[in-house]
Design an enzyme around this catalytic site. Structure first.
Site, PDB file in Angstrom:
ATOM      1  N   CYS A 131       0.818  -1.218   0.000  1.00 12.16           N
ATOM      2  CA  CYS A 131       0.000   0.000   0.000  1.00 12.16           C
ATOM      3  C   CYS A 131       0.857   1.277   0.000  1.00 12.16           C
ATOM      4  O   CYS A 131       1.476   1.589  -1.004  1.00 12.16           O
ATOM      5  CB  CYS A 131      -0.990  -0.043   1.161  1.00 12.16           C
ATOM      6  SG  CYS A 131      -2.391   1.056   0.911  1.00 12.16           S
TER       7      CYS A 131
ATOM      8  N   ARG B   5     -12.599   6.334  -0.488  1.00 13.68           N
ATOM      9  CA  ARG B   5     -11.562   5.326  -0.269  1.00 13.68           C
ATOM     10  C   ARG B   5     -12.027   3.963  -0.784  1.00 13.68           C
ATOM     11  O   ARG B   5     -13.223   3.703  -0.863  1.00 13.68           O
ATOM     12  CB  ARG B   5     -11.221   5.234   1.220  1.00 13.68           C
ATOM     13  CG  ARG B   5     -10.717   6.527   1.816  1.00 13.68           C
ATOM     14  CD  ARG B   5     -10.250   6.318   3.244  1.00 13.68           C
ATOM     15  NE  ARG B   5      -9.035   5.524   3.312  1.00 13.68           N
ATOM     16  CZ  ARG B   5      -7.811   6.022   3.127  1.00 13.68           C
ATOM     17  NH1 ARG B   5      -7.641   7.300   2.872  1.00 13.68           N
ATOM     18  NH2 ARG B   5      -6.755   5.238   3.205  1.00 13.68           N
TER      19      ARG B   5
ATOM     20  N   HIS C 125      -3.021  -5.593   2.780  1.00 11.82           N
ATOM     21  CA  HIS C 125      -2.653  -5.566   4.195  1.00 11.82           C
ATOM     22  C   HIS C 125      -3.142  -6.856   4.848  1.00 11.82           C
ATOM     23  O   HIS C 125      -3.707  -7.710   4.198  1.00 11.82           O
ATOM     24  CB  HIS C 125      -3.377  -4.415   4.906  1.00 11.82           C
ATOM     25  CG  HIS C 125      -2.876  -3.065   4.562  1.00 11.82           C
ATOM     26  ND1 HIS C 125      -1.690  -2.567   5.038  1.00 11.82           N
ATOM     27  CD2 HIS C 125      -3.427  -2.077   3.818  1.00 11.82           C
ATOM     28  CE1 HIS C 125      -1.540  -1.314   4.593  1.00 11.82           C
ATOM     29  NE2 HIS C 125      -2.571  -0.995   3.852  1.00 11.82           N
TER      30      HIS C 125
HETATM   31  N1  GLN Z   1      -2.145   6.906   2.147  1.00 15.24           N
HETATM   32  C1  GLN Z   1      -2.310   5.978   1.095  1.00 15.24           C
HETATM   33  C2  GLN Z   1      -3.698   5.943   0.488  1.00 15.24           C
HETATM   34  O1  GLN Z   1      -4.671   6.182   1.183  1.00 15.24           O
HETATM   35  C3  GLN Z   1      -1.879   4.600   1.585  1.00 15.24           C
HETATM   36  C4  GLN Z   1      -2.814   3.983   2.582  1.00 15.24           C
HETATM   37  C5  GLN Z   1      -2.328   2.685   3.175  1.00 15.24           C
HETATM   38  O2  GLN Z   1      -1.133   2.385   3.193  1.00 15.24           O
HETATM   39  N2  GLN Z   1      -3.256   1.918   3.722  1.00 15.24           N
HETATM   40  O3  GLN Z   1      -3.810   5.670  -0.680  1.00 15.24           O
END
Ligand code: GLN
Length: 246
Positions: A94, A128, A194
């Site tokens: 990520c 998101r 993750h």
């Molecule tokens: N900040 C980045 C995004 O939101 C990565 C997020 C993360 O590593 N979970 O795309």
């Protein structure tokens, strides 16, 4: 036989148990009579990547990605690019995956210039992409199915210099549009997964170990392990995602 594993930026890039990936790799080596030497390289570390066989970089929020920029561009960027070109195995998750690309522009227009080791860039959006997801790795990587958890604002687009790590079966992956997930370049594996991802994806964990061992000693015979529990967890997540999709 010993592999030297680096956890890069464990102080800022380590979300949702990402660090568990290192414990998984270490145990899978030990169960086979091998060893792992772990070196943590937080912000401010002057430790060099020389001699490192495998680099792990976890995820982080936009804030943490901005916090590490100064340190990254104090030489770590050049070192990482050289290690990648030299065939060091890298697992980047990520925020750590985005960091290997050219840049990340947050949804509110703040730009993080990253290291450009991989031909990709990321642009954030307000909505998101969150949830359990799964993807199928390319045939060249064994074609295994990987289950994980994603939570990102960034939409990643791949250039022609990298291959996707796999194809999205359920969830969003790189951008929620083109069905690609992650990136594969030389021995670098970038992913949005993750979880931590490796304990419930033992075949993928062994792909990383085999890649690093082959580079170190020319060949790698990985003795089979009793992965009954890991495979049950994997199958349960696949079944759940299949049910949700149906
Ligand atoms: N900040 C980045 C995004 O939101 C990565 C997020 C993360 O590593 N979970 O795309």
């Amino acid at each position: 036989m010993k592999l030297k594993i680096c956890h890069l930026y464990p102080d800022v890039l380590n979300l949702y148990g990402d660090g568990g990936n290192i414990r998984c790799l270490t145990r899978r080596l030990q169960w086979r009579g091998m060893e792992a030497e772990l070196v943590k390289m937080p912000i401010g570390s002057h430790e060099s990547l020389a001699g490192v066989d495998l680099v792990f970089i976890g995820g982080g929020q936009d804030f943490e990605q901005q916090v590490l920029l100064e340190d990254l561009h104090r030489g770590r960027d050049e070192e990482l690019r050289a290690a990648i070109e030299d065939g060091v195995t890298v697992l980047a998750v990520c925020g750590g995956y985005q960091m290997l690309g050219a840049y990340y522009e947050t949804y509110d227009g703040q730009r993080c210039d990253f290291i450009g080791a991989l031909d990709l860039y990321t642009v954030g959006a307000r909505k998101r992409m969150i949830g359990n997801y799964m993807f199928r790795c390319d045939d060249a990587l064994g074609g295994m199915t990987v289950v994980g958890f994603e939570n990102h604002s960034g939409r990643t687009r791949l250039g022609s210099g990298v291959q996707p790590l796999g194809t999205v079966l359920a969830g969003f992956g790189n951008n929620g549009e083109d069905k690609t997930e992650g990136a594969h370049y030389k021995n670098v594996f970038g992913t949005y997964s993750h979880g931590p991802m490796l304990p419930k994806n033992p075949d993928f964990a062994d792909l990383l170990l085999r890649t690093a061992l082959e580079r170190r000693c020319g060949s790698a015979e990985l003795a089979p392990l009793d992965d009954a529990l890991e495979r049950m967890a994997h199958a349960e997540m696949c079944a759940r995602l299949e049910r949700e999709r149906a």
